[in-house]
Design a protein around this motif. Structure first.
Motif, PDB file in Angstrom:
ATOM      1  N   GLY A 180      11.950   5.338 -16.597  1.00 55.09           N
ATOM      2  CA  GLY A 180      11.090   4.857 -15.445  1.00 55.09           C
ATOM      3  C   GLY A 180       9.557   4.547 -16.006  1.00 55.09           C
ATOM      4  O   GLY A 180       9.270   4.423 -17.207  1.00 55.09           O
ATOM      5  N   GLY A 181       8.905   4.207 -14.782  1.00 52.93           N
ATOM      6  CA  GLY A 181       7.568   3.621 -15.104  1.00 52.93           C
ATOM      7  C   GLY A 181       7.304   2.217 -15.665  1.00 52.93           C
ATOM      8  O   GLY A 181       6.105   2.006 -15.596  1.00 52.93           O
ATOM      9  N   GLY A 183       8.237  -0.314 -13.375  1.00 57.38           N
ATOM     10  CA  GLY A 183       8.439  -1.289 -12.584  1.00 57.38           C
ATOM     11  C   GLY A 183       7.249  -2.214 -12.288  1.00 57.38           C
ATOM     12  O   GLY A 183       6.239  -2.100 -12.822  1.00 57.38           O
ATOM     13  N   LYS A 186       3.186  -2.487  -8.780  1.00 58.92           N
ATOM     14  CA  LYS A 186       2.052  -1.593  -8.826  1.00 58.92           C
ATOM     15  C   LYS A 186       1.115  -1.410  -7.704  1.00 58.92           C
ATOM     16  O   LYS A 186       1.067  -2.230  -6.687  1.00 58.92           O
ATOM     17  N   ASN A 466      18.718   3.689 -14.856  1.00 57.65           N
ATOM     18  CA  ASN A 466      18.418   4.831 -15.669  1.00 57.65           C
ATOM     19  C   ASN A 466      19.561   5.512 -15.993  1.00 57.65           C
ATOM     20  O   ASN A 466      19.675   6.797 -16.329  1.00 57.65           O
ATOM     21  N   ASP A 522      12.355   2.072 -11.826  1.00 55.29           N
ATOM     22  CA  ASP A 522      11.576   3.111 -10.711  1.00 55.29           C
ATOM     23  C   ASP A 522      12.235   2.649  -9.479  1.00 55.29           C
ATOM     24  O   ASP A 522      13.100   1.600  -9.231  1.00 55.29           O
ATOM     25  N   SER A 539       6.449   3.859  -4.964  1.00 60.61           N
ATOM     26  CA  SER A 539       7.052   3.629  -5.796  1.00 60.61           C
ATOM     27  C   SER A 539       7.469   5.149  -6.570  1.00 60.61           C
ATOM     28  O   SER A 539       6.501   5.885  -6.455  1.00 60.61           O
ATOM     29  N   ILE A 540       8.781   5.180  -6.721  1.00 61.95           N
ATOM     30  CA  ILE A 540       9.217   6.725  -7.348  1.00 61.95           C
ATOM     31  C   ILE A 540       9.434   6.293  -8.961  1.00 61.95           C
ATOM     32  O   ILE A 540      10.428   5.721  -9.254  1.00 61.95           O
ATOM     33  N   ASN A 541       8.992   7.299  -9.600  1.00 60.94           N
ATOM     34  CA  ASN A 541       9.286   6.868 -11.130  1.00 60.94           C
ATOM     35  C   ASN A 541      10.673   7.664 -11.468  1.00 60.94           C
ATOM     36  O   ASN A 541      11.050   8.840 -10.803  1.00 60.94           O
ATOM     37  N   GLY A 542      11.633   6.678 -11.954  1.00 60.26           N
ATOM     38  CA  GLY A 542      13.017   7.144 -11.888  1.00 60.26           C
ATOM     39  C   GLY A 542      13.392   8.254 -12.856  1.00 60.26           C
ATOM     40  O   GLY A 542      14.327   8.754 -12.960  1.00 60.26           O
ATOM     41  N   GLU A 547       5.910  10.189  -7.167  1.00 62.48           N
ATOM     42  CA  GLU A 547       5.715   8.963  -6.424  1.00 62.48           C
ATOM     43  C   GLU A 547       4.179   8.341  -6.231  1.00 62.48           C
ATOM     44  O   GLU A 547       3.207   9.154  -6.507  1.00 62.48           O
ATOM     45  N   THR A 548       4.082   7.096  -6.038  1.00 60.68           N
ATOM     46  CA  THR A 548       2.980   6.410  -5.996  1.00 60.68           C
ATOM     47  C   THR A 548       2.597   5.371  -4.802  1.00 60.68           C
ATOM     48  O   THR A 548       3.943   4.909  -4.476  1.00 60.68           O
TER      49      THR A 548
END
Length: 610
Positions: A180-181, A183, A186, A466, A522, A539-542, A547-548
């Motif tokens: 992840g990370g 995506g 942003k 992933n 993500d 956005s959730i890091n896979g 989350e962001t």
């Protein structure tokens, strides 16, 4: 008539509710956290010592609980209640007769007078011999349970509640490091959204399907009544409108890189009193220009000389594929030339529908009314030739495709889900060989993903990326215990082994996470808000599942009412580049109400731009 790709006469069914129709709610259980009744292990099951368990520290919600150091005292006969896993994780397997259980500790012989050990009495020798026999029996049961056919049993039966892989894998691939990370979405300098526009509900005499919405870098596109329209991203002004011969009755969730989308529509407009037409026309729309590039229909299969009726359409590469009870057909996306269409066959098989995207997968129904079965076929998108296939277990009437690469399907085996979700299990398949990699049991009381059982590509809240399957848990009470303090999590499963990953995403008290789509490695998710807040896009890091915040809607009453006018299971949510679009999948005759709360919209948009 039997038709291959063309169905035998399908069994009579109840009319299917429209997409988004409220599902039958499951019966309430005795209460969150209440341990379910354990199955009877049978007379002669090895018993453990009794005694109350010591207090154990409370583990964080969603993580496996530590087992008690002393078994809990059961009911009659000393039956031991197994420890229950936390909400959102699969239950541990129940051991059958002969399964391992800690044997009783052998009694220590009493010390003989004089400080030495005397010879045990005859009664004590009998007791020791009995204990040793129990140990040998139990130990033998462990060996027997792990021998036999070497794990080569019926793959369709999966691996039970532990979601262990069919290959006997011992666990997942580890933590989320390096996953992840990447995506594209942003967080910008501003995450506070403002209302952009709303589209009024068109006037219709009866319930009308309007499923289908897309976003490009120039327009937001939404289906309407006998038409498709493109709207300016910021103002909602009409950019173009494409009139059609009849109502849209199917739309692909996939589009080409240059924004071309397949649709299904009716050959004539609906009229009273029936207000229905067969869904027979296939076409491709250019979302940049609003032009219908081509449209066509086919005959054959169960339809005979009549037009084949379709229920859904998808896209894979350069192929448009449509399926339904009359069978499946495929077309060249550039010009509409047919690649294949329904053909008669001796097995009574037909393609109910297709999953598109990176691959093309057919859900194929075969057999007779008394002995039907379902095949999952990974196809060559150009020729339609099967690359691999997997026969679903008996008791599967329908199956839905979650992802084509990697290949993941969902099904309600034996109608056991019981909650209208259409999912009792997920199947992770090798798309090259068709072999089952893992069967993941999805307890309907724990997980919230949904599929329309009679549609192949209509699942929501289940994402694949992933090498993992991401699904949300059902809502449950939050940490504060206050009224309305429901929350949930998103859990990940390893597709190679079926095991749960250690990381999870927490919605937080009073919010509910709704996964929408993958963004590289993500997840993009909508957070359904409490009554006094606006919804959020995160956005959730896979890998890490952190989350962001990308967008938060306004919390004032007017905008909350707009947002809350859509139901989670009866709307489409699209997020792209700081803009959120929520739209209806069905519209009905207007209600006779003056309340602002009862007002409905075709679509609403919120934006962080400007």
């Amino acid at each position: 008539p039997q038709g291959g790709f063309g169905a035998p006469t399908p069994p009579q069914q109840q009319p299917e509710p429209g997409y988004g129709y409220p599902q039958q709610a499951p019966q309430p259980d005795p209460g969150y956290g209440y341990p379910p009744q354990a199955p009877d292990q049978g007379y002669g099951y090895p018993q453990g010592p009794g005694g109350p368990p010591p207090a154990t520290p409370q583990q964080p919600y969603g993580y496996p609980a530590q087992p008690p150091t002393q078994p809990q005292q059961g009911g009659y006969g000393g039956y031991q209640q197994p420890a229950q896993p936390p909400y959102g994780y699969p239950p541990q397997p129940q051991q059958g007769y002969g399964g391992y259980q800690q044997p009783p500790t052998a009694p220590v012989p009493a010390a003989a007078p004089g400080g030495g050990r005397g010879k045990p009495s005859a009664q004590l020798q009998i007791i020791i011999a009995a204990v040793v026999a129990v140990v040998l029996i139990v130990g033998g049961g462990v060996w027997y349970a792990n021998s036999g056919d070497g794990g080569k049993g019926d793959e369709s039966k999966g691996t039970g509640g532990t979601t262990q892989g069919a290959d006997g894998g011992a666990g997942g691939t580890g933590g989320g490091a390096g996953v992840g990370g990447d995506g594209k979405e942003k967080a910008g300098g501003n995450t506070s959204a403002k209302p952009a526009f709303q589209l009024e509900v068109p006037k219709v005499p009866d319930t009308t399907p309007v499923a289908g919405s897309w976003v490009t870098d120039k327009v937001y596109v939404k289906t309407g009544v006998n038409a498709v329209s493109g709207y300016d991203l910021d103002s909602g002004a009409v950019v173009w409108t494409l009139p059609l011969t009849g109502q849209i009755c199917g739309a692909s969730r996939h589009m080409t890189a240059d924004h071309k989308v397949p649709i299904l529509f009716e050959a004539a407009k609906r009229v009273a009193p029936r207000y229905y037409r067969d869904c027979t026309e296939v076409g491709v729309v250019d979302l940049n220009t609003g032009k219908l590039l081509w449209s066509t229909s086919v005959t054959g299969g169960a339809a005979g000389d009549s037009k084949v009726r379709f229920s859904e359409v998808t896209l894979s590469g350069k192929t448009v594929a449509a399926g339904g009870l009359d069978g499946g057909a495929a077309f060249d996306v550039a010009n509409g030339n047919p690649r294949w269409k329904p053909q008669a066959n001796a097995q009574g098989c037909y393609d109910l529908g297709y999953g598109g995207g990176e691959g093309l997968v057919a859900v194929r129904k075969c057999g007779t009314y008394d002995a039907p079965y379902v095949m999952i076929q990974n196809l060559d998108p150009v020729t339609g030739a099967p690359i691999s296939q997997y026969k679903m277990a008996s008791g599967v009437k329908y199956a839905s495709v979650i992802s084509t690469k990697p290949l993941v399907v969902a099904a309600d085996v034996g109608d056991s889900a019981g909650d209208g979700s259409g999912i009792s299990d997920f199947f992770s398949l090798d798309e090259k060989t068709g072999k089952l990699k893992a069967k993941i049991t999805a307890d309907a009381d724990r997980y919230a993903a949904r599929c329309r059982s009679t549609k192949v590509e209509a699942c929501t809240q289940a994402l694949v990326g992933n090498g993992r399957l991401y699904v949300p848990t059902e809502e449950h009470e939050g940490s504060s215990g206050e009224f309305g303090d429901e929350t949930n999590e998103v859990i990940a499963f390893d597709l190679a082994t079926g095991r749960t990953m250690p990381e999870k995403a927490d919605a937080g008290d009073k919010y509910t996470l709704i996964p929408l789509r993958m963004d590289g490695g993500d997840l993009i998710a909508y957070k359904e808000p409490p009554y006094d807040k606006g919804g959020r896009i995160v956005s959730i890091n896979g890998g890490t599942m952190k989350e962001t915040l990308l967008l938060e809607n306004p919390a004032d009453k007017v905008n909350r009412e707009k947002e809350n006018s859509f139901s989670i299971n009866g709307a489409e949510f699209l997020y792209q580049d700081g803009r959120l679009f929520i739209s209806s999948v069905n519209v009905s005759k207007p209600r006779e109400s003056t309340s602002a709360y009862d007002k409905r919209y075709l679509a609403v948009a919120f934006s962080t731009k400007g």
